[in-house]
Design a protein around this motif. Structure first.
Motif, PDB file in Angstrom:
ATOM      1  N   CYS A  89       0.841  -1.200   0.000  1.00 51.81           N
ATOM      2  CA  CYS A  89       0.000   0.000   0.000  1.00 51.81           C
ATOM      3  C   CYS A  89       0.878   1.252   0.000  1.00 51.81           C
ATOM      4  CB  CYS A  89      -0.897  -0.001   1.232  1.00 51.81           C
ATOM      5  SG  CYS A  89      -1.873   1.489   1.401  1.00 51.81           S
ATOM      6  N   ILE A  90       0.589   2.181  -0.943  1.00 54.57           N
ATOM      7  CA  ILE A  90       1.384   3.410  -0.994  1.00 54.57           C
ATOM      8  C   ILE A  90       0.658   4.565  -0.319  1.00 54.57           C
ATOM      9  CG2 ILE A  90       2.568   2.723  -3.111  1.00 54.57           C
ATOM     10  CD1 ILE A  90       0.712   4.635  -4.634  1.00 54.57           C
ATOM     11  N   GLY A  91      -0.565   4.316   0.118  1.00 52.52           N
ATOM     12  CA  GLY A  91      -1.331   5.386   0.789  1.00 52.52           C
ATOM     13  C   GLY A  91      -1.875   6.429  -0.159  1.00 52.52           C
ATOM     14  N   TYR A 111      -0.480   3.095   6.057  1.00 49.84           N
ATOM     15  CA  TYR A 111      -1.189   2.252   5.091  1.00 49.84           C
ATOM     16  C   TYR A 111      -2.689   2.253   5.394  1.00 49.84           C
ATOM     17  CZ  TYR A 111      -0.612  -0.902   9.037  1.00 49.84           C
ATOM     18  OH  TYR A 111      -0.620  -1.442  10.297  1.00 49.84           O
ATOM     19  N   VAL A 112      -3.453   1.698   4.455  1.00 48.62           N
ATOM     20  CA  VAL A 112      -4.904   1.679   4.618  1.00 48.62           C
ATOM     21  C   VAL A 112      -5.318   0.427   5.377  1.00 48.62           C
ATOM     22  CG1 VAL A 112      -7.069   1.439   3.352  1.00 48.62           C
ATOM     23  CG2 VAL A 112      -5.415   3.159   2.665  1.00 48.62           C
ATOM     24  N   ASP A 113      -6.255   0.605   6.283  1.00 52.09           N
ATOM     25  CA  ASP A 113      -6.668  -0.487   7.150  1.00 52.09           C
ATOM     26  C   ASP A 113      -8.183  -0.687   7.033  1.00 52.09           C
ATOM     27  OD1 ASP A 113      -6.257  -2.488   8.935  1.00 52.09           O
ATOM     28  OD2 ASP A 113      -6.222  -1.209  10.717  1.00 52.09           O
TER      29      ASP A 113
ATOM     30  N   SER B  82       0.290   8.650   1.896  1.00 50.58           N
ATOM     31  CA  SER B  82       0.447   8.527   3.339  1.00 50.58           C
ATOM     32  C   SER B  82       1.429   7.406   3.700  1.00 50.58           C
ATOM     33  CB  SER B  82      -0.908   8.286   4.003  1.00 50.58           C
ATOM     34  OG  SER B  82      -1.455   7.070   3.573  1.00 50.58           O
ATOM     35  N   HIS B  83       1.777   6.565   2.740  1.00 55.23           N
ATOM     36  CA  HIS B  83       2.761   5.504   2.982  1.00 55.23           C
ATOM     37  C   HIS B  83       3.903   5.724   1.991  1.00 55.23           C
ATOM     38  CE1 HIS B  83       2.985   1.040   4.448  1.00 55.23           C
ATOM     39  NE2 HIS B  83       3.335   1.881   5.389  1.00 55.23           N
TER      40      HIS B  83
END
Lengths: 177, 313
Positions: A89-91, A111-113, B82-83
């Motif tokens: 995940c790159i966000g 990261y996305v959760d 964001s990552h």
């Protein structure tokens, strides 16, 4: 195999036990949640009607988050469970924008959760934490492709609905009404 | 009367009470990406048509800024992640379903193309800068032989870049205001219009300024038509699309959109350019600057309004 969940909206009292159980089981960071309660009141006093729903990721069969993910971090896991690979995940947040249920959030680590149907428990043959803890036993989890599973049986007997079916996502969470 | 109250127990940052995942970075990137696409398309197309002598600024000089503009845009995009340290994962896979994926790959193609294209022109303009680098000189000579082909490939990828910035948003079914196929052509035309405005603003050739003023007028007209079409489409759509349109027709975005984008960003510069066509004395910089600001504001409001629109359930 296709994992799904049926939630009895007539039995749910909105106690939020499922929310707390999920946060504890999955170490959800403080201030965030992977499942939540919606209380929907319709009508005018004294003719009021209330529907209480425990909501979470719908683990859609046609998941827009999986479609929009540029790196395949969002993917279908075992039994169609929609998962996020945090190391891919790159966000970019495209999946958050694409989810009509707003079931995803950014973990403070970047990261996305989201809800995983407690895959780590399911693999051991246990129910997801929210289902296991529900004091009114209003949730049923299992294999929708197996006609003998508890969730298939209850859906045969009862009337049910899904959330925003017109969004074309083929959700796998069903509300018994 | 029927009242409907929804109380949610959820309070996830960036989703509740309303989606706000994308701030200034994304609109800025969409604007710069569109502008770069517009500049490269104009430069490439007029080069292919053999107008090198007539429109020197458009073909030779303006493209030189594109690598810089793209870098700023990409940096904004990077800031939004964001990552961040995992950004390279974009380039480990091609996902045809995801506009963001093929956008990333298009950028991978357009960025070097824009550098190659502008460096060949830079050498024509300032040969003394390249005197000490013989190897560069000879490789640029080779490149110049294939300029026509380079222009064609560049125009192709620029078209994808210009369209994709809109399609990126229109692929989100979950946000009704974005979920319209018009956004692709709208952003492409807006990018071209911004590029034409830059020519009007900075070109020193009167003839070139005049022609691109006319081109800009045409593009502004198409853009107004596309915007009206956008709302017609929404109003004849489903309830969620009607609600999305209402945000602009009496809702919170009404004044901002109709005054600053439709008014000062499109109609007013359009009228000024039309008056100029009719031989009135109008300072050409005014409509050009307004068009550029309007283009940026259009991206800002569309990115914002899309996040405010949602399915009702």
């Amino acid at each position: 195999m296709r994992y799904g969940m049926a939630i009895d909206a007539l039995k749910c009292v909105g106690c939020s036990d499922c929310v707390v159980a999920c946060q504890t089981e999955n170490n959800v960071p403080i201030g965030y949640c992977r499942d939540w309660i919606v209380e929907k009141t319709t009508g005018t006093y004294p003719q009021l009607q209330m529907e209480i729903r425990s909501e979470r990721c719908n683990h859609c069969s046609n998941a827009p988050c999986v479609r929009s993910c540029p790196t395949s971090a969002s993917h279908y896991g075992k039994g169609g469970i929609v998962l996020v690979d945090e190391n891919a995940c790159i966000g970019c947040k495209a999946c958050i924008a694409s989810c009509p249920y707003d079931a995803r959030f950014i973990h403070p680590e970047g990261y996305v959760d989201k809800c995983t149907f407690c895959l780590h428990r399911v693999e051991k043959g246990q129910d997801p934490a929210c289902v296991a803890v529900c004091p009114t036993k209003c949730m049923y989890f299992g294999d929708l492709d197996d006609p003998r599973s508890e969730v298939s049986q209850i859906m045969k007997k009862r009337k049910w609905k899904t959330l925003i079916p017109e969004a074309g996502t083929s959700p796998n969470i069903f509300y018994l009404i | 009367m029927i009242e409907e109250i929804i109380t949610s127990g959820r309070m996830n940052h960036e989703i509740d009470p309303q989606l706000h995942i994308w701030g200034w970075e994304i609109p800025l990137y969409l604007f710069l990406g569109g502008l770069v696409a517009g500049i490269l398309i104009l430069s490439g197309v007029f080069y292919i048509l053999g107008r090198e002598e007539r429109y020197p600024f458009t073909i030779k000089i303006l493209p030189i800024v594109t690598p810089l503009l793209l870098s700023i845009g990409l940096f904004a995009l990077f800031l939004d992640l964001s990552h961040k340290l995992y950004f390279w994962r974009l380039y480990t896979i091609i996902r045809w379903n995801s506009p963001m994926s093929w956008g990333a790959w298009t950028l991978m193609a357009i960025f070097p193309l824009s550098i190659l294209w502008s460096v060949t022109w830079l050498e024509d303009l300032k040969p003394q800068w390249f005197n000490n680098y013989k190897w560069l000189h000879s490789s640029l000579d080779l490149l110049r032989k294939y300029r026509q082909k380079l222009a064609m490939i560049m125009v192709f990828f620029s078209l994808i870049l210009g369209m994709y910035t809109g399609i990126l948003l229109s692929a989100f079914n979950a946000r009704p205001f974005w979920n319209t196929a018009i956004l692709g052509p709208l952003f492409l035309v807006s990018g071209l219009s911004g590029a034409a405005a830059l020519v009007v603003l900075f070109s020193k050739e009167t003839r070139e300024k005049k022609i691109f003023g006319r081109i800009d007028l045409l593009l502004i007209t198409i853009e107004i038509f596309l915007l009206i079409h956008l709302f017609m489409g929404f109003l004849s759509g489903t309830q969620v699309h009607i609600e999305a349109a209402k945000m602009f027709l009496g809702g919170p975005y009404t004044t901002f959109f109709w005054v600053f984008i439709m008014g000062f960003g499109l109609v007013f510069p359009g009228i000024l350019e039309f008056m100029e066509l009719r031989k009135f004395k109008v300072p050409t910089a005014i409509p050009a600057i307004l068009v550029l600001i309007g283009g940026l504001l259009l991206r800002i409001i569309i990115v914002d309004a899309g996040q405010a629109s949602r399915w009702l359930y």
